[in-house]
Design a protein around this motif. Structure first.
Motif, PDB file in Angstrom:
ATOM      1  N   MET A  17       1.312  85.841  33.055  1.00 51.13           N
ATOM      2  CA  MET A  17       1.702  87.205  32.721  1.00 51.13           C
ATOM      3  C   MET A  17       3.142  87.426  33.099  1.00 51.13           C
ATOM      4  SD  MET A  17      -1.144  89.920  33.634  1.00 51.13           S
ATOM      5  CE  MET A  17      -2.720  89.959  32.846  1.00 51.13           C
ATOM      6  N   ALA A  18       3.840  88.182  32.274  1.00 52.04           N
ATOM      7  CA  ALA A  18       5.250  88.430  32.572  1.00 52.04           C
ATOM      8  C   ALA A  18       5.370  89.506  33.643  1.00 52.04           C
ATOM      9  CB  ALA A  18       5.956  88.843  31.299  1.00 52.04           C
ATOM     10  N   LYS A  19       6.173  89.213  34.607  1.00 48.85           N
ATOM     11  CA  LYS A  19       6.417  90.171  35.688  1.00 48.85           C
ATOM     12  C   LYS A  19       7.590  91.070  35.315  1.00 48.85           C
ATOM     13  CE  LYS A  19       3.323  88.919  38.533  1.00 48.85           C
ATOM     14  NZ  LYS A  19       2.352  89.899  39.019  1.00 48.85           N
ATOM     15  N   LYS A  20       7.557  92.293  35.815  1.00 50.26           N
ATOM     16  CA  LYS A  20       8.713  93.175  35.628  1.00 50.26           C
ATOM     17  C   LYS A  20       9.897  92.595  36.384  1.00 50.26           C
ATOM     18  CE  LYS A  20       7.210  97.821  34.715  1.00 50.26           C
ATOM     19  NZ  LYS A  20       6.806  99.085  35.279  1.00 50.26           N
ATOM     20  N   THR A  21      11.078  92.740  35.820  1.00 49.81           N
ATOM     21  CA  THR A  21      12.285  92.259  36.494  1.00 49.81           C
ATOM     22  C   THR A  21      13.199  93.447  36.812  1.00 49.81           C
ATOM     23  OG1 THR A  21      13.780  92.017  34.623  1.00 49.81           O
ATOM     24  CG2 THR A  21      12.168  90.247  34.949  1.00 49.81           C
TER      25      THR A  21
END
Ligand code: AMP
Length: 428
Positions: A17-21
């Motif tokens: 899953m893509a994490k917030k940056t």
């Protein structure tokens, strides 16, 4: 907030899953607490001998400062074992960072207590402060498992983390080198900042992108190259990669545990006898999964390992009294060919005792082959540590897709292990 009841053993890591940056949040007017990996090498006079880790943190740092955030940076350096040790002070890092940013980086003489707290409160938008070495406090490295079993340790770790967490409105993690640990600054602090934005920096984003994509959606053939001293360190990686990769190339001392199990004479080469059976099981597992395993068929061998010693080449068996210190020329050529058609490559560990020339020949050959394959379109990932040093020594950095900033962390990622401190951060 019931972070104590969290069982880190059972947290499922959704690494895909893509994490917030930091690019996904507004930092304007906010205090941002960012965990970096400023564990830079220092000489005897505390001069930084490579500022690579500081330079790599700059994109995230600049993004926050330019966005109008007030930045509080924290890191460890070395292993001071919970005590102040001026030889491991982060003061030289603050100085170098000031030069690189062309602005004064405020330095706090401790990471918790009244001084950093006051300095943090006084920060204005665009200001940057670095806290002193987190590991000057033993609470930083208390393992969560230990804290769960001991109320006093739990309290100590939580009190330490709370002081850090209370300084800021936003938490950023950009320290991939320690991402496999549950240190207070990596795990307990963001747990305490629940409800506030908790995101990753650009460095971790890049690590997760390269390694996550390599494991979940690799171009094929997918080739893993594993070397180094101990097979026991890499069992988990091999187990996880069988079934995912098409080919595993094995070099370094770890090859001899497999070769001895295969009935070869290995002389006095390094061998982990306790792992011979496990090695044989892995070879069988790989064969069942149609994963090709390539072991060296020849070796550079010496009577005694020391600089300047004469070596000879042994094909097949190694005579008693001799020790393998590098893969031989036939193996080097074979490895080159087995790497040439790869579309995805992960490499961790040298092919020989590369610190002592000429036993760096096999490692250099592999490094060049990886660079050549990358030029032809392969995605190559080097898992930090010695393989990264070899690539740097040869000046091949620009011909590799990704050199991980975390040797241990990248190995654990390849093992498919959970990174609890990343799991708890915000999803996109
Ligand atoms: P690791 O930390 O497991 O990646 O191992 C790296 C170390 O393995 C380096 O210091 C190398 O010198 C060592 N090494 C690699 N090949 C050999 C070998 N054939 N014999 C002894 N040491 C080796």
């Amino acid at each position: 907030m019931d972070f104590q009841s969290n069982d880190i053993e059972v947290l499922e890591v959704k690494q895909k899953m893509a994490k917030k940056t930091v690019a996904d949040i507004d930092v304007k007017g906010k205090k941002v607490l960012m965990r970096c990996d400023f564990n830079v090498p220092l000489d005897d006079n505390c001069n930084i001998t490579s500022d690579d880790r500081i330079v790599k943190a700059l994109p995230t740092i600049k993004k926050i400062l330019e966005g109008g955030g007030s930045l509080i940076l924290m890191s460890h350096l070395g292993r001071p074992k919970g005590q102040r040790d001026d030889k491991m002070s982060l003061a030289p890092v603050a100085k170098r960072l000031s030069e690189l940013l062309e602005q004064q980086v405020i330095f706090a003489d401790d990471c918790i207590g009244p001084e950093p707290k006051q300095k943090a409160q006084a920060l204005k938008p665009g200001d940057c402060m670095l806290l002193e070495n987190l590991r000057f406090h033993k609470e930083e490295t208390i393992k969560d498992k230990a804290a769960k079993e001991d109320a006093q340790l739990r309290q100590a770790k939580d009190d330490f983390a709370k002081e850090l967490a209370d300084m800021a409105d936003i938490y950023v993690d950009d320290a991939f080198g320690t991402a496999h640990r549950d240190n207070a600054s990596m795990y307990t602090v963001p747990m305490m900042m629940e409800g506030k934005p908790r995101v990753i920096g650009f460095l971790i984003e890049k690590e997760l992108k390269f390694m996550g994509e390599a494991l979940s959606n690799p171009g094929r053939p997918f080739v893993a190259i594993l070397g180094g001293a101990k097979v026991s360190d890499k069992i988990g990686v091999i187990e996880n990669l069988i079934g995912k990769v098409d080919r595993i190339i094995i070099g370094g001392a770890m090859a001899y545990t497999f070769l001895k199990g295969n009935g070869k004479s290995i002389g006095k080469s390094l061998c982990e006898n306790d792992y011979i059976d496990k090695g044989q099981k892995l070879l069988k597992q790989a064969a069942d999964a149609e994963c090709e395993v390539v072991l060296p068929v020849d070796h550079h061998v010496v009577r005694e390992l020391k600089p300047g010693v004469q070596y000879r080449t042994a094909v097949g068996d190694i005579d008693p009294g001799f020790q393998a210190v590098d893969i031989g020329p036939i193996a080097a050529q074979t490895y080159k060919e087995k790497i040439a058609d790869a579309k995805t490559i992960v490499w961790n560990g040298p092919m020989g005792v590369f610190e002592i020339p000429p036993f760096d020949v096999g490692t250099k050959a592999v490094a060049l082959a990886v660079a050549d394959a990358t030029d032809k379109g392969a995605t190559s990932i080097i898992g930090g540590g010695d393989s990264a040093s070899a690539v740097n020594m040869l000046g091949l950095e620009d011909r590799i897709s990704h050199i991980s900033t975390g040797g241990g962390a990248s190995l654990e990622f390849l093992e498919g292990k959970k990174f609890v401190c990343l799991e708890i951060l915000d999803e996109k």
